[in-house]
Design an enzyme around this catalytic site. Structure first.
Site, short mmCIF file in Angstrom:
data_model
loop_
_atom_site.label_atom_id
_atom_site.label_comp_id
_atom_site.label_asym_id
_atom_site.label_seq_id
_atom_site.Cartn_x
_atom_site.Cartn_y
_atom_site.Cartn_z
N ASP A 1 37.57 -33.68 21.36
CA ASP A 1 36.12 -32.95 21.75
C ASP A 1 36.10 -31.63 22.25
OD1 ASP A 1 36.01 -35.74 21.02
OD2 ASP A 1 34.86 -36.10 23.01
N LYS B 1 33.28 -39.39 16.21
CA LYS B 1 32.98 -40.76 16.73
C LYS B 1 31.62 -40.68 17.75
CE LYS B 1 35.60 -38.93 20.56
NZ LYS B 1 34.45 -38.82 21.55
N CYS C 1 36.89 -38.98 27.54
CA CYS C 1 37.15 -39.38 26.12
C CYS C 1 38.83 -38.92 26.14
CB CYS C 1 36.67 -38.29 25.16
SG CYS C 1 34.97 -38.82 25.01
C1 VGL Z 1 32.39 -37.23 26.45
C2 VGL Z 1 30.73 -38.12 28.17
C3 VGL Z 1 29.90 -38.40 27.07
C4 VGL Z 1 33.74 -36.80 26.56
C5 VGL Z 1 31.73 -37.48 25.55
O1 VGL Z 1 33.90 -36.29 25.41
O2 VGL Z 1 34.76 -36.77 27.38
N1 VGL Z 1 32.11 -37.61 27.84
N2 VGL Z 1 30.61 -38.24 25.78
#
Ligand code: VGL
Ligand code: ZN
Length: 217
Positions: A14, A119, A164
């Site tokens: 991410d 995702k 994540c």
């Molecule tokens: C994430 C919070 C909400 C992450 C993704 O990538 O860690 N954290 N969505």
């Protein structure tokens, strides 16, 4: 070198604009992960390793957005009675499909990336992990990809340490992969207080190896 690169994959979690400084869910110094990740990705690509990037990829009105639950604010947690189930932390709108915030950070080198896993694309189900969505049973397909290729070791970096990266590392270890998390290539949200420290402890307890990117190579 602590890994057999031919049987290893680098998983870049991410590294998107919304998790970097200036983004909707900015992680402090989130962009600092990019330097070590790019360096490692080049090594993997040059020596027969695989490189995978994940992207948080939510539809508008996603269950994890505070704005989808009128009156709720970011940081609230859903109760069992709430649509979307218990324990869902609510966030500001982030990584909306097709938005600039969902794009990979422009400094992330995508040349060496073999596979992109998106995702969190189901409106009523979140997915922190690169392997299983937050119902803990819906697979993303990444386990099958890695196992089919005979990959035994995964090296994880990216954002965020306490969400994540944590869920991905725990799942990787649980499905029998040797799992290394890069201490110099992760940054955390830090909410609720102490979440990064708890994440590091639970990864260690699960047998995840924490190592800097220079030690891995
Ligand atoms: C994430 C919070 C909400 C992450 C993704 O990538 O860690 N954290 N969505
Ligand atoms: Zn998200």
């Amino acid at each position: 070198m602590t890994i057999d690169i031919i049987r290893s994959a680098l998983i870049e979690i991410d590294i998107q604009n919304d998790f970097c400084p200036g983004g909707a869910l900015a992680v402090d110094k989130g962009d600092e992960v990019i330097g070590p990740i790019n360096a490692l990705a080049a090594e993997f690509a040059g020596h027969g390793g695989r490189v995978i990037a994940t992207a948080d990829w939510h539809p508008a009105f996603h269950v994890s957005f505070a704005s989808s639950h009128g009156g709720r604010k970011a940081g609230d947690v859903l109760e069992p009675a709430d649509k979307g189930g218990a324990g869902q932390v609510l966030w500001p709108d982030h990584c909306v499909q097709g938005s600039a915030g969902a794009d990979f950070h422009k400094a992330l080198d995508l040349k060496s990336v073999n596979l992109i896993i998106r995702k969190g694309f189901r409106k009523n189900l979140d997915s922190y992990s690169a392997f299983f969505e937050n119902d803990r049973k819906t697979p993303t397909g990444l386990e099958g990809y890695l196992k089919f290729l005979g990959i035994e070791t995964v090296v994880l970096g990216g954002l965020a340490t306490d969400y994540c990266v944590l869920y991905s590392a725990l799942d990787a270890a649980a499905i029998g992969l040797r799992t290394i998390v890069l201490t110099d290539a992760v940054r955390g949200v830090g909410f609720p207080e102490g979440s990064v420290e708890r994440a590091i402890k639970s990864m260690k307890d699960a047998g995840v190896i924490l190592e800097s990117s220079v030690e891995v190579l």
